[in-house]
Design an enzyme around this catalytic site. Structure first.
Site: not given
Ligand code: 13P
Length: 288
Positions: A232-233, A85, A179, A209
């Site tokens: 991710n977040t 990533d 985030g 994101g």
């Molecule tokens: P988030 O942490 O906002 O979900 O984004 C994850 C992301 O885009 C990893 O590349």
């Protein structure tokens, strides 16, 4: 089945009007949570690794061996891609040599001509080994691994130039940020997304994101050609909250409640729940 390139799964997603979830690995617990979520729900999945977690987990070779071994141990039969990533050029080459099945080269910080040259080289090396490539145009906002980028919308003409290099999928900023979204966020720019789609033909597009974007916006983005959504977040928060609850309920003070696997289990379960919710939203359940 082993790790696979993400190309076929995203081409299928494009044809089938759904998106495949990309979930970031932060630790071994994530590997377990996401593989089980995908297998139990017959969904293809992409496991993403960014710089900080790559270092924490011992580098690309350690991670790719761990994911492969876990897949064998857990009898995982759905398609799984292991993906870098936001890799630098050097990181993309490192991952190509060390067992990853997919890489993102994020050249969005370079002038477009340099982004094109570096992306071209990554595509050559990766494709020679059957590894898929994600490129980026127009930096995605927010903070990731301490790197702050401005929320931008990509230039559709630049997207067309990168698409012409034969990349397998493309991340293009459309007002999305990594985030938590601020309360004054203006939302995704669907006009830009539609303009990019016009320029890049059938190339699968990627939405970074993916945490905290309202569900209707995510569905609309998928309708307009987003085939991969990165999350991710929300999984990180779920993991931490799950473990916090364990301590709030004083489970650590129960008989053998101090065993690390027992302490982490509610975190794994919480990440798994979020992963399944997202795959349901993206429409990828039952597609493997
Ligand atoms: P988030 O942490 O906002 O979900 O984004 C994850 C992301 O885009 C990893 O590349």
């Amino acid at each position: 089945m082993g790790l696979v390139s993400a190309k076929a799964m995203l081409d299928d997603a494009r044809k089938g009007h759904y998106a495949v979830g990309h979930f970031n690995l932060n630790n071994m617990e994530g590997v377990r949570a996401f593989l089980l979520a995908a297998q139990e729900n017959h969904a293809p999945i992409i496991l993403g690794v960014s710089r900080g977690p790559a270092k924490y987990m011992g580098g690309y070779r350690t991670i790719s061996d761990m994911v492969r071994d876990f897949m064998n141990a857990l009898n995982i039969t759905v398609p799984v891609a292991l993906h870098v990533d936001h890799g630098t050029y050097e990181e993309a080459l490192d991952a190509i040599e060390n067992g990853f099945s997919s890489v993102m080269f994020d050249g969005s910080g370079y002038p477009i001509d340099e982004n094109i040259e570096k992306t071209r080289h990554v595509v050559e090396l990766a494709h020679a080994k059957g590894i898929s490539v994600e490129a980026e145009v127009g930096a995605i906002g927010g903070v990731e691994d301490g790197v702050i980028a401005m929320g931008e919308c990509a230039d559709p003409a630049e997207c067309a130039r990168i698409a012409a290099l034969g990349v397998d999928f493309l991340a293009a900023g459309i007002g999305n940020i990594h985030g938590k979204y601020p309360s004054n966020w203006r939302g995704l720019n669907f006009d830009v997304l539609a303009a990019i789609r016009e320029q890049v033909g059938d190339l699968p597009l990627v939405l970074h994101g993916g945490s905290g974007i309202p569900s209707e916006m995510v569905r609309k983005a998928i309708d307009l050609g987003i085939c991969k959504v990165n999350v991710n977040t929300e999984c990180q928060i779920a993991f931490t909250e799950g473990i916090k609850e364990y301590f709030i309920q004083k489970k650590d003070q129960e008989e053998r409640g101090y065993i690390p696997q027992t302490v982490l289990e509610p975190g794994i379960e919480a990440m798994k729940r979020v992963c399944i919710e997202k795959m349901t939203l993206f429409g990828s359940i039952g597609k493997a």
